[in-house]
Motif scaffolding. Sequence first.
Motif, PDB file in Angstrom:
ATOM      1  N   ARG A 274      -4.437 -10.615  13.015  1.00  0.00           N
ATOM      2  CA  ARG A 274      -3.327  -9.679  13.239  1.00  0.00           C
ATOM      3  C   ARG A 274      -3.854  -8.334  13.749  1.00  0.00           C
ATOM      4  O   ARG A 274      -3.144  -7.622  14.447  1.00  0.00           O
ATOM      5  N   HIS A 275      -5.069  -8.015  13.400  1.00  0.00           N
ATOM      6  CA  HIS A 275      -5.679  -6.779  13.895  1.00  0.00           C
ATOM      7  C   HIS A 275      -6.532  -7.022  15.139  1.00  0.00           C
ATOM      8  O   HIS A 275      -7.302  -6.152  15.539  1.00  0.00           O
ATOM      9  N   GLU A 276      -6.393  -8.235  15.693  1.00  0.00           N
ATOM     10  CA  GLU A 276      -7.092  -8.609  16.945  1.00  0.00           C
ATOM     11  C   GLU A 276      -8.605  -8.467  16.845  1.00  0.00           C
ATOM     12  O   GLU A 276      -9.271  -8.141  17.826  1.00  0.00           O
TER      13      GLU A 276
ATOM     14  N   ASP B 256       4.108  -6.393   5.137  1.00  0.00           N
ATOM     15  CA  ASP B 256       4.572  -5.046   4.792  1.00  0.00           C
ATOM     16  C   ASP B 256       3.533  -4.020   5.275  1.00  0.00           C
ATOM     17  O   ASP B 256       2.808  -3.418   4.483  1.00  0.00           O
ATOM     18  N   CYS B 257       3.480  -3.806   6.573  1.00  0.00           N
ATOM     19  CA  CYS B 257       2.465  -2.919   7.167  1.00  0.00           C
ATOM     20  C   CYS B 257       2.692  -1.455   6.773  1.00  0.00           C
ATOM     21  O   CYS B 257       1.744  -0.674   6.737  1.00  0.00           O
ATOM     22  N   VAL B 258       3.914  -1.109   6.467  1.00  0.00           N
ATOM     23  CA  VAL B 258       4.202   0.289   6.124  1.00  0.00           C
ATOM     24  C   VAL B 258       3.514   0.670   4.815  1.00  0.00           C
ATOM     25  O   VAL B 258       2.938   1.742   4.684  1.00  0.00           O
ATOM     26  N   SER B 259       3.529  -0.226   3.862  1.00  0.00           N
ATOM     27  CA  SER B 259       2.916   0.072   2.556  1.00  0.00           C
ATOM     28  C   SER B 259       1.428  -0.285   2.502  1.00  0.00           C
ATOM     29  O   SER B 259       0.708   0.177   1.627  1.00  0.00           O
ATOM     30  N   CYS B 260       0.968  -1.142   3.399  1.00  0.00           N
ATOM     31  CA  CYS B 260      -0.403  -1.676   3.345  1.00  0.00           C
ATOM     32  C   CYS B 260      -1.459  -0.599   3.626  1.00  0.00           C
ATOM     33  O   CYS B 260      -1.257   0.253   4.497  1.00  0.00           O
ATOM     34  N   PRO B 261      -2.592  -0.624   2.909  1.00  0.00           N
ATOM     35  CA  PRO B 261      -3.657   0.359   3.162  1.00  0.00           C
ATOM     36  C   PRO B 261      -4.212   0.289   4.591  1.00  0.00           C
ATOM     37  O   PRO B 261      -4.825   1.247   5.062  1.00  0.00           O
TER      38      PRO B 261
HETATM   39  S1  SF4 Z   1       0.198  -6.063   6.242  1.00  0.00           S
HETATM   40 FE1  SF4 Z   1      -1.665  -4.836   6.331  1.00  0.00          FE
HETATM   41  S2  SF4 Z   1      -3.280  -6.274   6.847  1.00  0.00           S
HETATM   42 FE2  SF4 Z   1      -1.340  -7.261   7.355  1.00  0.00          FE
HETATM   43  S3  SF4 Z   1      -1.004  -6.815   9.548  1.00  0.00           S
HETATM   44 FE3  SF4 Z   1       0.059  -5.241   8.321  1.00  0.00          FE
HETATM   45  S4  SF4 Z   1      -1.423  -3.553   8.161  1.00  0.00           S
HETATM   46 FE4  SF4 Z   1      -2.565  -5.378   8.761  1.00  0.00          FE
END
Ligand code: SF4
Length: 233
Positions: free
Chosen positions: A164-166, A213-218
Amino acid sequence: MSDRKAQGVSETAIVLEIYDRLYAAFGPQNWWPADSPFEVIVGAVLTQNTAWTNVEKAIARLRENELLDTEAMMQVPEERLAELIRSSGYYRLKAQRLKAVLRFIFQSYNGRLDQMFKTEGSVLRQKLLSIKGLGPETVDSILLYAGAFPFFVVDAYTRRIFSRHEMINEKQSYHEIQNYFMTGLSNKTRLFNEYHALIVRTAKSYCHKILPDCVSCPLGTLPGFEKQIRETK
Ligand code: SF4
């Protein structure tokens, strides 16, 4: 290519920054959840294709029956072992696999895990991979968490987060992805131990298969990855 890669930030630096962020957010994960190296081996086999909660029930039954011991488990009939680990799913197959691992430990090391873990890491890895039913994820979990060998464990969560982060392609082979992490981070047992646990924590908490949940994810504010994350949503 991610913006960061285009800016010439090294892969190792990105991998380490992700680790730092996850560690800062979640702290030490104290893996593997087991009381002994043999319990790690048993857990690594039982967790194949099932949730850890099911493994915990099976391990509890083995503990009640005083079978978390190489000698005791070697002696118990395979059918009885299968019955005790039923909660972990595919229990007959997993009982066969546990027995195959035990035969290997007894035939090659006289039943002594301390002797087994004195073997050179890559040699032991090949030997364990030759046991029917043990794939690289199971073997590397055993080597890293029971034997403290520096092998990075790759699982479905690793593929999901880093594709997902390529940074990797989800369809790359196990060993290609493992090499990606181990290049530049060689011989870092402690880091590999914590990193895999943090990946699992991130996937379970935020990086769900559907609707991450990318908004809350570190990792949601990782500089240079905003474009990929927008596309994931
Ligand atoms: S949830 Fe976190 S790890 Fe997953 S794609 Fe979003 S930012 Fe990246």
